[in-house]
Design an enzyme around this catalytic site. Structure first.
Site, PDB file in Angstrom:
ATOM      1  N   VAL A 164       0.851  -1.192   0.000  1.00 30.29           N
ATOM      2  CA  VAL A 164       0.000   0.000   0.000  1.00 30.29           C
ATOM      3  C   VAL A 164       0.887   1.243   0.000  1.00 30.29           C
ATOM      4  CG1 VAL A 164      -1.867   1.202   1.210  1.00 30.29           C
ATOM      5  CG2 VAL A 164      -1.780  -1.303   1.238  1.00 30.29           C
ATOM      6  N   LEU A 165       1.094   1.810  -1.181  1.00 30.91           N
ATOM      7  CA  LEU A 165       1.937   2.993  -1.323  1.00 30.91           C
ATOM      8  C   LEU A 165       1.157   4.192  -1.845  1.00 30.91           C
ATOM      9  CD1 LEU A 165       3.770   0.319  -2.286  1.00 30.91           C
ATOM     10  CD2 LEU A 165       5.458   2.082  -2.697  1.00 30.91           C
ATOM     11  N   SER A 172       3.598   8.280  -8.421  1.00 37.72           N
ATOM     12  CA  SER A 172       5.008   7.942  -8.572  1.00 37.72           C
ATOM     13  C   SER A 172       5.868   8.670  -7.533  1.00 37.72           C
ATOM     14  CB  SER A 172       5.488   8.296  -9.980  1.00 37.72           C
ATOM     15  OG  SER A 172       4.755   7.560 -10.946  1.00 37.72           O
ATOM     16  N   THR A 206      -3.572  -3.253  -5.368  1.00 35.05           N
ATOM     17  CA  THR A 206      -3.864  -4.510  -6.050  1.00 35.05           C
ATOM     18  C   THR A 206      -4.273  -5.584  -5.053  1.00 35.05           C
ATOM     19  OG1 THR A 206      -2.290  -3.988  -7.802  1.00 35.05           O
ATOM     20  CG2 THR A 206      -2.917  -6.302  -7.558  1.00 35.05           C
ATOM     21  N   THR A 429      -0.641 -10.367 -36.968  1.00 36.21           N
ATOM     22  CA  THR A 429      -0.550 -11.675 -37.624  1.00 36.21           C
ATOM     23  C   THR A 429      -1.927 -12.281 -37.841  1.00 36.21           C
ATOM     24  OG1 THR A 429       1.584 -12.030 -36.514  1.00 36.21           O
ATOM     25  CG2 THR A 429       0.517 -13.966 -37.481  1.00 36.21           C
ATOM     26  N   GLY A 432      -7.809  -9.128 -39.036  1.00 34.39           N
ATOM     27  CA  GLY A 432      -9.036  -8.700 -38.384  1.00 34.39           C
ATOM     28  C   GLY A 432      -9.489  -9.642 -37.287  1.00 34.39           C
ATOM     29  N   GLU A 455       4.333  -0.070 -10.568  1.00 34.30           N
ATOM     30  CA  GLU A 455       5.651  -0.313  -9.964  1.00 34.30           C
ATOM     31  C   GLU A 455       6.733   0.588 -10.569  1.00 34.30           C
ATOM     32  OE1 GLU A 455       4.959  -1.831  -7.520  1.00 34.30           O
ATOM     33  OE2 GLU A 455       3.202  -2.938  -8.160  1.00 34.30           O
ATOM     34  N   ASP A 464      16.018   5.913 -12.628  1.00 32.41           N
ATOM     35  CA  ASP A 464      16.601   5.054 -11.607  1.00 32.41           C
ATOM     36  C   ASP A 464      17.874   4.395 -12.131  1.00 32.41           C
ATOM     37  OD1 ASP A 464      16.480   3.405  -9.072  1.00 32.41           O
ATOM     38  OD2 ASP A 464      16.224   1.805 -10.539  1.00 32.41           O
ATOM     39  N   LYS A 469      21.592   3.611 -10.319  1.00 33.36           N
ATOM     40  CA  LYS A 469      22.291   2.360 -10.593  1.00 33.36           C
ATOM     41  C   LYS A 469      23.621   2.570 -11.319  1.00 33.36           C
ATOM     42  CE  LYS A 469      18.725   0.558  -8.728  1.00 33.36           C
ATOM     43  NZ  LYS A 469      17.695  -0.187  -9.432  1.00 33.36           N
TER      44      LYS A 469
END
Length: 631
Positions: A164-165, A172, A206, A429, A432, A455, A464, A469
């Site tokens: 729960v954020l 974000s 979620t 591919t 219709g 996420e 990030d 990183k």
């Protein structure tokens, strides 16, 4: 027939022929899971996800709505609930858990294989059994009392769980969250942690409730204690159960946390995406401070990192089954004459797999699906190495940095390319027919779009990657990856069948490094207060850099695959007998496909890396000077 097409052969190729898991499965921290057991579990779970209620509920879960009661209880479609009950009954929720929680003790690589199979068979269903993951987090960072009262019954009694954020005005930007936590009591003899009352509204949660499937749901919620500082550092993590849990393990009074709204979404409709109200209806929302320490964002990142890997795996799996469905269709759908006889009106109609442009689209899907699987599996292997190194060691920390570098690529690249190719190639591919509900492709497209969003959006993954990183790490971990790529570039001999592929891979690495150099130049220049605006030049080209670095990594992995595949083809041609249960013709076809995918990817996808470098070098930031009104 099930909609789900698996590629267990490619999964096993990655795990055993490329990553060499047989060398360490069954030993050390993985003593309970040897390679024979892993093969058996993969086979059985593959069958479950393809042939059982799991895949059967794929369509009904999309067409039959979730129901929200006035009390805040969410009811699932009957078919989806049955699929989840079958999943729990078979014990599959135990696969990713440590033995200390009654789990299988599976290595991370095997957990991600299971995640691929589960998400491919039913993406919506795979988003529901989050309780075991949350139990693992509580087991890792919670108090002993929290482990006994919450983590163990979450596993044994199949409780739900959530992270729960997000808040309505803090998506974000997690650090902007305003949900507050008021301290009401210190941790008692039960060791459940300090007790707080939480007040606020959370959004996009979620699997926040499933009644009666989950007798209880345990939310891990971020909130800001009174007096705490701003930003993410001021957030703490709390255990917030739907029902309070008595000392004897029985469920007590209902807590002051309610599902107050269900989102109506484009896809993954059977997944309850909820608004969650905490302490809004007169009943206090009781929360227990996780680990009885104020370390919320670090604790929550244990969940976030797992979720990001899961999102990338889900995206890759959806593209894989989409491609294999398209391949099956292209083999049987007859349309038009061969291009060499297009002027001959009497020429026989041919399966569309014979048409050049259809083949181009199929190979683009195949190369990306298998390349992204290679990226996911390699990242899982890195996680395996971290476990083997042992927590607290310098080697463990080094492997975790390597995992950190790869996660934005898995999440960001796999989610973007899967959605792009499902719409532009897979559905195409089918023509219709792909736009109708006669085939699963339109649902694949809808279910996959969310992967680029939750996420952390792709733009966030790119920032990030660049600043946390690479810049923060001073490029040391990136150098580790680049050295591995360079070894493959230089590995060819005089009669090397992959000379061209190595050359293209080397050029791709050089272009990605040059692209990074441009971004770092802008970032460094922006440290001068008079040139702060130059940081925008890096931001404008950071997502493109994520794509390029991911494509270099994927190309490197595919060339490695091709080397192994060619050696196997040579051995089969020399008379070597395939492994038991595999035919020579099938093996030749499989390995030939691996070589073809590597050739296609290096000759086509890597050209975009060169183009992105050129665009980054030409970036002047003019876009940032355009008045908003001009848009």
């Amino acid at each position: 027939m099930s909609h789900y097409r698996t590629n267990l052969r490619d999964i096993e190729f990655n795990l055993f022929e490329v990553l060499g898991a047989e060398e360490y499965y069954g030993s050390g921290p993985f003593a309970s899971m040897d390679s024979d057991q892993a093969r058996m579990l993969m086979s059985e779970f593959e069958r479950f996800t393809r042939e059982s209620s799991w895949a059967e509920s794929f369509v009904p879960a999309d067409r039959e709505p979730l129901l929200l009661s006035p009390e805040g209880d969410v009811t699932l479609p009957a078919s989806l609930e049955q699929a989840l009950r079958d999943y729990y009954e078979a014990g599959w929720h135990l696969l990713p858990l440590p033995e200390s929680l009654g789990g299988f003790g599976a290595p991370p690589t095997l957990r991600w294989i299971a995640a691929e199979l589960g998400a491919g068979g039913n993406a919506t269903a795979s988003l529901w059994p989050i309780g075991p993951l949350m139990a693992g987090i509580i087991d890792k960072v919670g108090t002993d009392g929290q482990r006994e009262r919450f983590a163990i019954p979450m596993v044994e009694q199949h409780w739900g769980g959530t992270m729960v954020l997000t808040e309505p005005d803090a998506g974000s930007d997690v650090g902007a969250g305003t949900t507050r936590a008021v301290r009401v009591a210190d941790s008692g003899a039960d060791d459940l942690g300090s007790i707080y009352h939480l007040e606020g509204i959370k959004r996009f949660i979620t699997s926040a409730d499933a009644t009666p499937l989950h007798a209880n749901t345990v939310h891990l919620a971020l909130a800001r204690p009174e007096g705490a500082g701003p930003g993410t550092k001021g957030l703490s993590l709390f255990i917030v159960p739907k029902y309070l849990v008595n000392e004897d393990g029985s469920l007590g009074a209902r807590n002051g946390v309610r599902v107050s709204n269900l989102e109506h979404k484009m896809g993954i409709k059977g997944s309850a995406t909820c608004e969650l109200s905490l302490g809004q209806d007169g009943t206090p929302c009781v929360g227990y401070l996780v680990g009885d320490v104020h370390d919320g964002i670090r604790q929550m990142f244990l969940v976030i990192e797992y979720a990001r890997m899961m999102v990338g795996t889900k995206a890759m799996s959806t593209l894989s089954t989409g491609y294999l469905n398209a391949l099956d269709y292209a083999k049987i759908r007859q349309q038009g004459a061969d291009l060499t006889r297009s002027a001959d009106k009497s020429a026989p109609r041919v399966p569309i797999v014979q048409h050049a442009d259809v083949r181009r689209g199929l190979m683009e899907q195949k190369a990306h699906a298998e390349g992204m699987r290679a990226l996911v599996m390699f990242t899982g292997w890195v996680q395996d190495q971290a476990v083997l190194a042992g927590e607290g060691t310098e080697e463990h920390a080094t492997w975790l940095k390597r995992e950190d570098l790869l996660l934005p690529l898995v999440k960001g690249y796999c989610s973007e390319k899967a959605y792009e190719l499902l719409g532009s190639m897979t559905l195409q591919t089918f023509g219709g027919s792909g736009y109708t509900q006669d085939y699963p492709i339109e649902q694949y497209v809808r279910d996959a779009k969310i992967d680029t969003l939750y996420e952390g959006t792709t733009a966030i993954q790119a920032l990030d990657l660049l600043f946390r990183k690479i810049v923060k790490d001073q490029g040391q971990t990136l150098m580790w990856l680049a050295e591995h790529v360079q070894e493959t570039v230089k590995a060819g001999s005089g009669d090397d069948p992959f000379e061209r592929e190595r050359t293209l891979l080397g050029q791709g690495l050089e272009d990605a490094q040059a692209h990074l150099g441009v971004l770092l130049t802008h970032a460094m220049a922006s440290m001068d207060e008079t040139k702060r605006e130059q940081i925008h030049l890096a931001g404008l080209q950071s997502t493109a850099f994520l794509y390029s670095l991911a494509e270099v990594a994927v190309a490197w992995l595919l060339v490695r695959h091709a080397e192994i595949a060619q050696a196997r083809l040579d051995a089969l041609e020399a008379g070597e007998v395939p492994a038991a249960g595999r035919s020579r013709d099938d093996e030749v076809a499989f390995y030939t496909g691996k070589v073809a995918a590597a050739r296609w990817f290096t000759r086509n996808a890597l050209a975009k890396v060169t183009m992105r470098r050129q665009v980054a070098e030409q970036e002047d930031g003019a876009l940032m000077g355009i008045p908003v009104e001009a848009f």
